[in-house]
Design a protein around this motif. Sequence first.
Motif, PDB file in Angstrom:
ATOM      1  N   GLN A  91       0.851  -1.358  -0.083  1.00  0.00           N
ATOM      2  CA  GLN A  91       0.132   0.028  -0.082  1.00  0.00           C
ATOM      3  C   GLN A  91       0.841   1.297   0.195  1.00  0.00           C
ATOM      4  OE1 GLN A  91      -2.204  -2.309  -0.480  1.00  0.00           O
ATOM      5  NE2 GLN A  91      -3.622  -1.490   0.671  1.00  0.00           N
ATOM      6  N   SER A  92       2.168   1.295  -0.290  1.00  0.00           N
ATOM      7  CA  SER A  92       3.082   2.202  -0.171  1.00  0.00           C
ATOM      8  C   SER A  92       2.588   3.466  -1.040  1.00  0.00           C
ATOM      9  CB  SER A  92       4.610   1.824  -0.311  1.00  0.00           C
ATOM     10  OG  SER A  92       4.377   1.140  -1.783  1.00  0.00           O
ATOM     11  N   PHE A  93       1.884   3.254  -2.013  1.00  0.00           N
ATOM     12  CA  PHE A  93       1.482   4.581  -2.658  1.00  0.00           C
ATOM     13  C   PHE A  93       0.047   4.128  -3.533  1.00  0.00           C
ATOM     14  CE2 PHE A  93       3.708   2.086  -5.730  1.00  0.00           C
ATOM     15  CZ  PHE A  93       5.301   2.166  -5.547  1.00  0.00           C
ATOM     16  N   ASP A  94      -0.542   5.236  -3.770  1.00  0.00           N
ATOM     17  CA  ASP A  94      -2.137   5.229  -3.942  1.00  0.00           C
ATOM     18  C   ASP A  94      -2.284   4.647  -5.503  1.00  0.00           C
ATOM     19  OD1 ASP A  94      -4.507   6.543  -2.964  1.00  0.00           O
ATOM     20  OD2 ASP A  94      -4.403   6.922  -5.237  1.00  0.00           O
ATOM     21  N   ARG A  95      -3.302   3.936  -5.534  1.00  0.00           N
ATOM     22  CA  ARG A  95      -3.640   3.436  -6.940  1.00  0.00           C
ATOM     23  C   ARG A  95      -3.287   4.353  -8.074  1.00  0.00           C
ATOM     24  NH1 ARG A  95      -7.804   1.100  -8.555  1.00  0.00           N
ATOM     25  NH2 ARG A  95      -9.023   2.909  -8.188  1.00  0.00           N
ATOM     26  N   VAL A  96      -3.958   5.615  -7.725  1.00  0.00           N
ATOM     27  CA  VAL A  96      -3.971   6.710  -9.043  1.00  0.00           C
ATOM     28  C   VAL A  96      -2.613   7.338  -9.382  1.00  0.00           C
ATOM     29  CG1 VAL A  96      -4.746   9.077  -9.448  1.00  0.00           C
ATOM     30  CG2 VAL A  96      -6.273   7.634  -8.085  1.00  0.00           C
ATOM     31  N   THR A  97      -1.945   7.112  -8.300  1.00  0.00           N
ATOM     32  CA  THR A  97      -0.198   7.468  -8.498  1.00  0.00           C
ATOM     33  C   THR A  97       0.255   6.678  -9.388  1.00  0.00           C
ATOM     34  OG1 THR A  97      -0.260   8.435  -6.168  1.00  0.00           O
ATOM     35  CG2 THR A  97       1.679   8.219  -7.275  1.00  0.00           C
ATOM     36  N   VAL A  98      -0.134   5.291  -9.161  1.00  0.00           N
ATOM     37  CA  VAL A  98       0.557   4.122 -10.217  1.00  0.00           C
ATOM     38  C   VAL A  98       0.151   4.525 -11.496  1.00  0.00           C
ATOM     39  CG1 VAL A  98       0.766   1.800 -10.449  1.00  0.00           C
ATOM     40  CG2 VAL A  98       0.772   2.491  -8.332  1.00  0.00           C
ATOM     41  N   TYR A  99      -1.165   4.771 -11.771  1.00  0.00           N
ATOM     42  CA  TYR A  99      -1.760   5.006 -13.034  1.00  0.00           C
ATOM     43  C   TYR A  99      -0.966   6.142 -13.622  1.00  0.00           C
ATOM     44  CZ  TYR A  99      -5.636   1.419 -12.448  1.00  0.00           C
ATOM     45  OH  TYR A  99      -6.429   0.463 -12.232  1.00  0.00           O
ATOM     46  N   ARG A 100      -1.009   7.078 -12.946  1.00  0.00           N
ATOM     47  CA  ARG A 100      -0.375   8.506 -13.403  1.00  0.00           C
ATOM     48  C   ARG A 100       0.893   8.321 -13.877  1.00  0.00           C
ATOM     49  NH1 ARG A 100      -4.432  12.829 -10.838  1.00  0.00           N
ATOM     50  NH2 ARG A 100      -3.766  11.903  -9.008  1.00  0.00           N
ATOM     51  N   THR A 101       1.681   7.673 -12.976  1.00  0.00           N
ATOM     52  CA  THR A 101       3.006   7.220 -13.085  1.00  0.00           C
ATOM     53  C   THR A 101       3.363   6.449 -14.623  1.00  0.00           C
ATOM     54  OG1 THR A 101       3.530   7.431 -10.896  1.00  0.00           O
ATOM     55  CG2 THR A 101       5.283   6.574 -12.208  1.00  0.00           C
ATOM     56  N   LEU A 102       2.577   5.491 -14.500  1.00  0.00           N
ATOM     57  CA  LEU A 102       2.696   4.594 -15.578  1.00  0.00           C
ATOM     58  C   LEU A 102       2.506   5.208 -17.051  1.00  0.00           C
ATOM     59  CD1 LEU A 102       1.071   1.470 -14.472  1.00  0.00           C
ATOM     60  CD2 LEU A 102       3.388   1.549 -14.723  1.00  0.00           C
ATOM     61  N   GLN A 103       1.527   6.159 -16.991  1.00  0.00           N
ATOM     62  CA  GLN A 103       1.077   7.043 -18.148  1.00  0.00           C
ATOM     63  C   GLN A 103       2.334   7.844 -18.586  1.00  0.00           C
ATOM     64  OE1 GLN A 103      -1.709   6.625 -19.968  1.00  0.00           O
ATOM     65  NE2 GLN A 103      -0.534   7.812 -21.516  1.00  0.00           N
ATOM     66  N   THR A 104       2.896   8.603 -17.535  1.00  0.00           N
ATOM     67  CA  THR A 104       3.923   9.270 -17.860  1.00  0.00           C
ATOM     68  C   THR A 104       5.110   8.632 -18.441  1.00  0.00           C
ATOM     69  OG1 THR A 104       3.324  10.578 -15.745  1.00  0.00           O
ATOM     70  CG2 THR A 104       5.569  10.968 -16.671  1.00  0.00           C
ATOM     71  N   PHE A 105       5.375   7.459 -17.882  1.00  0.00           N
ATOM     72  CA  PHE A 105       6.468   6.574 -18.615  1.00  0.00           C
ATOM     73  C   PHE A 105       6.071   6.335 -19.919  1.00  0.00           C
ATOM     74  CE2 PHE A 105       8.036   4.643 -14.119  1.00  0.00           C
ATOM     75  CZ  PHE A 105       8.393   6.085 -13.756  1.00  0.00           C
ATOM     76  N   LEU A 106       4.873   5.826 -20.232  1.00  0.00           N
ATOM     77  CA  LEU A 106       4.409   5.533 -21.500  1.00  0.00           C
ATOM     78  C   LEU A 106       4.713   6.935 -22.467  1.00  0.00           C
ATOM     79  CD1 LEU A 106       0.869   3.936 -21.811  1.00  0.00           C
ATOM     80  CD2 LEU A 106       2.970   3.108 -22.589  1.00  0.00           C
ATOM     81  N   ASP A 107       4.317   8.162 -22.033  1.00  0.00           N
ATOM     82  CA  ASP A 107       4.405   9.359 -22.862  1.00  0.00           C
ATOM     83  C   ASP A 107       5.926   9.535 -23.211  1.00  0.00           C
ATOM     84  OD1 ASP A 107       1.933   9.531 -22.720  1.00  0.00           O
ATOM     85  OD2 ASP A 107       1.712  11.305 -21.164  1.00  0.00           O
TER      86      ASP A 107
END
Lengths: 142, 142
Positions: free
Chosen positions: B49-65
Motif C-alpha cells: 500500500q506504499s502508494f496510491d492506485r491513482v499515482t501508479v496509473y499516472r506514473t505509468l502513463q507518464t512513463f508511456l508518454d
Amino acid sequence: MSNKNKASITELLRASKLSITDTRVKILELFMNTNGALEHSSFEKLAGQSFDRVTVYRTLQTFLDKGIIHSIPTTDTSIRYALCKSDCSEHDHHDHHVHFKCEECGATTCLEDTDVPEIHLPKGYAMHNVDVVVSGVCNQCR
Amino acid sequence: MSNKNKASITELLRASKLSITDTRVKILELFMNTNGALEHSSFEKLAGQSFDRVTVYRTLQTFLDKGIIHSIPTTDTSIRYALCKSDCSEHDHHDHHVHFKCEECGATTCLEDTDVPEIHLPKGYAMHNVDVVVSGVCNQCR
DNA sequence: AGCGCTTTTGCAACAAAGCTGCATAAGTGT
DNA sequence: ACACTTATGCAGCTTTGTTGCAAAAGCGCT
C-alpha cells in the motif's frame, strides 16, 4: 439481413450444439453486418437495451468456447471479438491472419488475406498461438 | 537493488526530464527486478500500500508518454507494461521484438532477440506499428 | 539553507467493464 | 403439449481506470 444469412446463423448455432435464442442470433447478425471486431460496448450501442449486459458477456464467452469468435489483443482495457472463419472449430482453431487497428476511425479489422509470417522462438519455448496486431491507417481513412 | 541500478534510474528519469520522486524510482526498480511485463495489479502486490492506485496509473502513463515503458496487448482486460530498451525515446520508438505469454505461469516477457518479421499489408493501408504476441509455454515451465 | 514556483501525490468520488448466484423464462426432444 | 435442460434477467459486487482538487514534495535560485 438476408434470409440466407439468417439461415446460416441457425446452421452455425446448430453445428456448435447451441440452442437458437434471440440473443445469439442477434449478436451473430451484428458480427456479420460489421466488417470488423466488436467490443462489448458496441453491442449496447448497436442493439440498444434489448438485452442485458450479463447476457452479452455470457453469449460472447460461449461463442469463444465454441470457436465461433476469437478475441483480439488490445492495448486498452476492453476486449475485442471477431467472427472466426468457417474452418475454425472448438478443437481445431487456426486463426492465422493479421489484425489491423486503424488509428483514425478506431476500427479493428481482420485482414484475412495477410498471413502471419513464421516466427522462430528461442530454444525451449513452445508456440501455441500467434497474434499480430498492426496499427496504422486503413484504406478507408486515407 | 544495486547502487548501479539506483544511479541508472536517476539518470533515466533525468534524461526524460522527469523529477525524481519516490514513486517513480520504486516503480522503475520493480520493472528492473522483474524480467517481464507488469500489469497494474502487480504493483499493488509488489509494493504493497506504499502508494496510491491513482499515482501508479499516472506514473505509468507518464512513463508511456516518455517512451520509458511500452504497453503489450492482451486478450484480457488488463494492460501490461514492460521497460523499453535503452534505444527507445519519446520520439523515436522502436520496439520490434516479440512478446511471449506463457500459458503455464502466466508471465509475459519480451523476447528481445526475436525480431518481428516483415508484414505486407494490402494496398491502401499504412503501417505505423506492429505488435506480435505469442502464447505457449516458456523455457522455465517445460 | 530558505524561498517561491511548479509538479506530484493522495483523497474522494465517479464511471466503465466484468463476474456470480439465483429465480424466471425460453428452447429442445419426446 | 409436457417435462427437462439451458439461457436470460436482475441484483449486487469486484476490479480497473479516470477526474477534480487540495496538500505535499521536488526543483531552481539566491
